[in-house]
Design a protein around this motif. Structure first.
Motif, PDB file in Angstrom:
ATOM      1  N   ASN A  55      39.702 -34.610 -28.378  1.00 17.89           N
ATOM      2  CA  ASN A  55      40.318 -35.596 -29.276  1.00 17.89           C
ATOM      3  C   ASN A  55      41.029 -34.999 -30.477  1.00 17.89           C
ATOM      4  O   ASN A  55      41.291 -35.697 -31.457  1.00 17.89           O
ATOM      5  N   ILE A  56      41.360 -33.714 -30.393  1.00 16.05           N
ATOM      6  CA  ILE A  56      42.203 -33.116 -31.430  1.00 16.05           C
ATOM      7  C   ILE A  56      43.236 -32.216 -30.777  1.00 16.05           C
ATOM      8  O   ILE A  56      43.054 -31.737 -29.655  1.00 16.05           O
ATOM      9  N   ASP A  57      44.335 -31.980 -31.511  1.00 18.38           N
ATOM     10  CA  ASP A  57      45.372 -31.025 -31.098  1.00 18.38           C
ATOM     11  C   ASP A  57      45.740 -30.222 -32.329  1.00 18.38           C
ATOM     12  O   ASP A  57      46.039 -30.784 -33.394  1.00 18.38           O
ATOM     13  N   THR A  58      45.698 -28.912 -32.204  1.00 18.92           N
ATOM     14  CA  THR A  58      46.002 -28.028 -33.330  1.00 18.92           C
ATOM     15  C   THR A  58      47.223 -27.177 -33.006  1.00 18.92           C
ATOM     16  O   THR A  58      47.582 -27.010 -31.835  1.00 18.92           O
ATOM     17  N   PRO A  59      47.899 -26.611 -34.015  1.00 21.89           N
ATOM     18  CA  PRO A  59      49.076 -25.765 -33.770  1.00 21.89           C
ATOM     19  C   PRO A  59      48.730 -24.555 -32.915  1.00 21.89           C
ATOM     20  O   PRO A  59      47.648 -23.977 -33.034  1.00 21.89           O
ATOM     21  N   GLU A  60      49.675 -24.193 -32.041  1.00 23.53           N
ATOM     22  CA  GLU A  60      49.451 -23.092 -31.107  1.00 23.53           C
ATOM     23  C   GLU A  60      49.521 -21.731 -31.803  1.00 23.53           C
ATOM     24  O   GLU A  60      50.307 -21.521 -32.725  1.00 23.53           O
ATOM     25  N   THR A  61      48.701 -20.812 -31.304  1.00 27.57           N
ATOM     26  CA  THR A  61      48.769 -19.418 -31.750  1.00 27.57           C
ATOM     27  C   THR A  61      48.742 -18.440 -30.582  1.00 27.57           C
ATOM     28  O   THR A  61      49.268 -17.323 -30.697  1.00 27.57           O
ATOM     29  N   VAL A  62      48.154 -18.841 -29.466  1.00 31.61           N
ATOM     30  CA  VAL A  62      47.988 -17.901 -28.345  1.00 31.61           C
ATOM     31  C   VAL A  62      48.595 -18.420 -27.051  1.00 31.61           C
ATOM     32  O   VAL A  62      48.391 -17.822 -25.998  1.00 31.61           O
TER      33      VAL A  62
END
Length: 337
Positions: A55-62
């Protein structure tokens, strides 16, 4: 009923979860490492499992096909601060327990009762998201996200340059900080200033266009402002900044043209002739050419006065003599000359 469905789903995917959950929807685990802002590895019963926070989406790093996104490193760092290696946690699943990458879909709750999924949203580093039927943690996440929006944290911080509010703040500052046309000393300097102002105007116009359009844009920073009520106001601020920069660019271009235009030649002037001679003093008369110059004529000599002495004037001359006469001293008598 809901719990029974979860238990059945877990039993069906036991081979994937490797006994992590055996017929129940929670298990104790130990954090081994954080992968990015919404992915963490944990150890259950001696076996490591990868957890994708629900239930969350965070900015991509990998992500192998995407660049590092705005606040991606910050999101990963914040999750590490919440879940240092060795932390004991409770892992909780929902209706669907795994994704196509064989990650366990779950929520992680700390021993103090905080839901890690919601804490990421509260920091403004994650957006609420639902995939499929998994909505178990969505209410907590949405409430925490609302707090982040109200406080201007993370993706909503106007002081962070890569966020959309930060981009609007940056173009406003850039436009108002442009040099005035009067400050240019040369045409080349004016050209440089005009180019800089034009670049600011182009950036502000692109930002205005993006904020005014309903077309989807890549990146979590744009998803964060998609449904915000203040999006039209941010679009207008970007347009105002563009207008300010355009005015500056026009002024610098005009200054460059003025600096390149040669000054008009001075108007002809008539110099008066000197009114004094080489040695100063009285004014000299205009010079005449030798052809027009005349020599002065000598004054005529006065004619000798002829006086008639009469017949009684003596015998100085014959009667009726009209020739030249020479007078004796006293002028009374004369003789012919």
């Amino acid at each position: 009923m809901r719990r029974a469905v979860r238990a059945a789903a877990m039993l069906l995917t036991a081979s994937v979860t490797a006994g992590m959950l055996s017929g129940c929807d929670a298990a104790r685990a130990t954090v081994s490492r954080v992968v990015d802002g919404d992915t963490v590895d944990v150890v259950v019963d001696g076996r490591e499992q990868r957890i994708r926070l629900l239930n969350i989406d965070t900015p991509e790093t990998v992500h192998p096909d995407e660049d590092v996104q705005c606040l991606g490193p910050e999101a990963a760092a914040h999750l590490r601060s919440l879940l240092p290696a060795g932390t004991e946690v409770e892992v909780l699943v929902d209706e669907e327990t795994t994704d196509r990458y064989d990650r366990v879909l779950a929520g992680i709750r700390l021993d103090d009762g905080r839901l890690v999924n919601a804490e990421m949203a509260r920091a403004g580093l994650a957006l609420p998201m639902q995939v499929g039927a998994n909505d178990r943690f969505l209410p907590e996440v949405e409430q925490a996200h609302a707090e982040a929006v109200a406080a201007g944290r993370g993706l909503y911080d106007p002081e962070i340059g890569c966020t959309v509010p930060g981009q609007v703040t940056a173009v406003e500052a850039a436009a108002t900080g442009l040099a005035t046309p009067a400050g240019a000393g040369t045409a080349e300097q004016a050209d440089t200033a005009a180019a800089g102002a034009a670049a600011v105007a182009a950036t502000a116009l692109a930002l205005h266009s993006a904020l005014s359009s309903d077309a989807p844009r890549d990146g979590l920073v744009w998803a964060a402002v998609r449904d915000r009520d203040d999006r039209p106001a941010m679009a207008q601020r970007a347009r105002t900044a563009a207008g300010t920069a355009e005015d500056r660019a026009d002024g610098h271009r005009a200054t460059a043209r003025e600096l390149r235009t040669p000054p008009p030649p001075p108007a002809p002037t008539t110099s008066p002739r000197p009114t004094t001679g080489s040695t100063g003093g009285t004014a000299s008369a205009p010079r005449q050419s030798p052809a027009t110059r005349q020599r002065p004529r000598p004054a005529p000599a006065p004619a000798p006065e002829v006086r008639d002495s009469g017949s009684s004037g003596g015998s100085g001359g014959p009667p009726g003599y009209t020739g030249p006469r020479c007078y004796a001293p006293g002028g009374k008598t004369w003789t012919p000359c």
